[in-house]
Design a protein around this motif. Structure first.
Motif, PDB file in Angstrom:
ATOM      1  N   ARG A 352       0.820  -1.210   0.000  1.00 30.97           N
ATOM      2  CA  ARG A 352       0.000   0.000   0.000  1.00 30.97           C
ATOM      3  C   ARG A 352       0.859   1.267   0.000  1.00 30.97           C
ATOM      4  O   ARG A 352       1.907   1.333   0.641  1.00 30.97           O
ATOM      5  CB  ARG A 352      -0.973   0.006   1.183  1.00 30.97           C
ATOM      6  N   SER A 353       0.393   2.255  -0.725  1.00 32.48           N
ATOM      7  CA  SER A 353       0.968   3.601  -0.652  1.00 32.48           C
ATOM      8  C   SER A 353       0.123   4.399   0.330  1.00 32.48           C
ATOM      9  O   SER A 353      -1.114   4.398   0.242  1.00 32.48           O
ATOM     10  CB  SER A 353       0.938   4.289  -2.015  1.00 32.48           C
ATOM     11  N   ILE A 354       0.769   5.071   1.267  1.00 31.38           N
ATOM     12  CA  ILE A 354       0.010   5.842   2.254  1.00 31.38           C
ATOM     13  C   ILE A 354       0.063   7.338   1.928  1.00 31.38           C
ATOM     14  O   ILE A 354      -0.346   8.164   2.748  1.00 31.38           O
ATOM     15  CB  ILE A 354       0.493   5.556   3.687  1.00 31.38           C
ATOM     16  N   GLN A 355       0.543   7.691   0.724  1.00 32.82           N
ATOM     17  CA  GLN A 355       0.549   9.091   0.307  1.00 32.82           C
ATOM     18  C   GLN A 355      -0.884   9.560   0.051  1.00 32.82           C
ATOM     19  O   GLN A 355      -1.616   8.975  -0.729  1.00 32.82           O
ATOM     20  CB  GLN A 355       1.375   9.280  -0.968  1.00 32.82           C
ATOM     21  N   ARG A 356      -1.273  10.631   0.741  1.00 33.07           N
ATOM     22  CA  ARG A 356      -2.619  11.145   0.497  1.00 33.07           C
ATOM     23  C   ARG A 356      -2.654  11.931  -0.808  1.00 33.07           C
ATOM     24  O   ARG A 356      -1.617  12.413  -1.288  1.00 33.07           O
ATOM     25  CB  ARG A 356      -3.093  12.003   1.660  1.00 33.07           C
ATOM     26  N   PRO A 357      -3.824  12.075  -1.414  1.00 31.56           N
ATOM     27  CA  PRO A 357      -3.917  12.713  -2.731  1.00 31.56           C
ATOM     28  C   PRO A 357      -3.432  14.161  -2.715  1.00 31.56           C
ATOM     29  O   PRO A 357      -3.563  14.868  -1.711  1.00 31.56           O
ATOM     30  CB  PRO A 357      -5.422  12.647  -3.034  1.00 31.56           C
TER      31      PRO A 357
END
Length: 533
Positions: A352-357
């Motif tokens: 998973r990438s946890i970078q928010r948009p």
């Protein structure tokens, strides 16, 4: 000089650079000829600067124009690609290196003089005999008091080359004349471990404020000491930790994971994937770990939390983290400035990438996400956290985790508004409590002679009279009529914590604050439940 984080509002900042970032470990696959080859776009910018330099009707500082241009370009990329001007680079580098060359004092400008809050324990100033409350009047024959001396100018005067000496004249209350000191400048640590102590007989506690070059070494010393005191469980507090170096986060995770467990993987522009695995050297692989996070825990903090959560190791406690899954690499620009450019994304072990948009060029909306979360009720109600089923992942033991914007904790703890609110945050941020405590303490420091920290923590009580005096002190400076009736207990705790820090240093304030911390209380309850199983 060294500066504790509690005094950041009071002294020249040696804190973390603006924004959150990760020191990258990656290398570009392109060679230098390709990266820096001439092309029309670069020629256009160079030619424009030359025209302004040689032809424009008025004299213009083209260095400032270049700075604006660089920032303008980066503003159209992601929110974490940042420019560090020459004037800031040394401070930022020292902070992330974990030490600098100085004389080892915490100070602030008090009535236009350099007031020593506390010399760094074991540092050159303490060894020379400088004490809390001293006023440094002169350095190498130059007076360093008065309104013309800024904090930056004072720092520059007291810092210097390693092993050089500075001659100081010091005023000390009760002494008939100025005192002379010769202080040898040396390496002064900028601590990234704020506190380390036992919460219960088998539960240790370590708080890390950033991931600098020295952080793993500090962490390991603290961990070894706690284990020697019987710690079989650990609360690792990463709240408000904005991140730092990727490799340091990996080293800390390695202490908890068994050999060959995936820590994270990164993917760059060309799709190249690099994986990082735990080794067999971990010293806390058998112990239970609790990771404390909140909405300000970012980047390297999220790497630690994500790696442990995805490997079903320990329990994540708190509120959803910041949501930064981008990796930066610092690159020099040839004139003493540098740019931290995003070169890859990182992914937790489940993928998973946890970078928010984010939207390129719209950094304001991105950084205002905190207020959106607050208004949505996310800080008080876990069900208000927005998740997407398309970003659902499973850990090896079947636990559901989500990507798309931060680490969602296993155990949610709402924001305690009785101690964390706009009024108290403003007062703390402006440094009023630390100023007030210094002045109160300065009236008679000898009252605390011989008082141990344990005695202070157990028996000292902040009186109602002190709260009234602080209220008058604050209102006089802010020209307000605020009362602290609604925050009476919280103000007492903050004042006691500031007093402990100035008297005892070494994370004393953290121990005071943690006594009434709801997240710490939750961790202790979880620890006790595990012990009963």
């Amino acid at each position: 000089m060294a500066f504790k984080k509690k005094y950041v509002p009071l002294v020249i900042g040696l804190g973390v650079a603006a924004g959150v970032f990760i020191g990258g470990k990656l290398n570009f696959s392109d060679n230098s000829d390709r990266l820096f080859s001439s092309n029309s776009k670069k020629d256009k910018l160079n030619r424009l600067i030359d025209y302004i330099d040689y032809e424009y009707v008025d004299d213009v500082n083209t260095d400032s124009i270049v700075d604006v241009t660089v920032n303008g370009i980066l503003d159209n990329l992601d929110p974490h690609s940042v420019y560090i001007p020459k004037s800031e680079l040394q401070r930022v580098t020292e902070n992330m290196k974990g030490d600098f060359i100085g004389i080892g004092i915490n100070f602030y400008s008090y009535k236009d003089s350099v007031a020593v809050i506390r010399p760094v324990p074991g540092g050159p100033s303490e060894k020379a005999g400088i004490k809390s409350g001293d006023r440094i009047i002169m350095a190498d024959g130059d007076s360093i008091f008065g309104k013309s001396w800024s904090n930056e100018a004072i720092v520059n005067k007291l810092k210097g080359e390693k092993n050089t000496k500075v001659s100081l004249k010091v005023y000390r209350r009760g002494e008939p004349k100025l005192l002379d000191f010769q202080v040898r400048r040396t390496e002064i640590p900028i601590s990234s471990v704020d506190a380390s102590y036992m919460l219960t007989k088998n539960l240790g506690y370590i708080k890390i404020n950033r991931f600098a070059e020295s952080t793993y070494k500090e962490f390991k010393v603290a961990l070894d000491e706690l284990q020697s005191q019987g710690a079989t469980q650990l609360a690792l507090d990463l709240r408000d930790n904005p991140g730092g170096f990727l490799g340091v986060a990996e080293q800390i995770v390695d202490e908890f994971l068994e050999a060959n467990k995936l820590i994270l993987f990164t993917k760059n522009k060309s799709g190249r994937i690099e994986k990082s695995f735990a080794t067999k050297r971990g010293d806390f692989e058998e112990g239970e770990v609790f990771i404390l996070i909140n909405e300000n825990s970012a980047s390297a903090s999220e790497i630690v939390a994500g790696a442990l959560q995805d490997n079903d190791k320990g329990i994540i406690v708190g509120r959803r983290s910041y949501g930064k899954g981008l990796v930066q690499r610092e690159m020099a620009l040839g004139d003493g400035s540098a740019v931290r450019l995003t070169v890859s994304r990182y992914y937790t072990p489940t993928g998973r990438s946890i970078q928010r948009p984010y939207h390129n060029g719209d950094n304001e909306t991105y950084y205002n996400d905190y207020y959106k979360r607050l208004s949505n009720g996310e800080f008080s109600d876990q069900t208000s956290i927005e998740v997407a089923d398309s970003l659902k992942f499973r850990t090896p033991k079947g636990k559901i985790v989500y990507g798309g914007g931060g680490i969602i904790p296993d155990i949610f703890v709402p924001l305690d508004t009785s101690v964390q609110n706009e009024t108290l945050n403003y007062i703390n941020r402006r440094g009023y409590i630390s100023y007030f405590v210094f002045e109160e303490l300065d009236k008679n420091r000898h009252v605390y002679d011989g008082v141990t920290f344990e005695d202070f923590k157990t028996n000292f009580r902040v009186s109602d009279d002190i709260i009234v005096r602080f209220q008058e002190y604050f209102n006089l400076r802010e020209r307000s009529n605020i009362t602290f009736v609604a925050y009476h207990d919280a103000m007492k705790q903050l004042i006691k914590a500031a007093l402990a820090e100035q008297l005892y240093g070494n994370g004393a304030s953290e121990q005071i604050i943690n006594e009434k911390d709801v997240m710490i209380d939750e961790v202790i309850l979880l620890s006790q439940e595990i012990n009963r199983e």
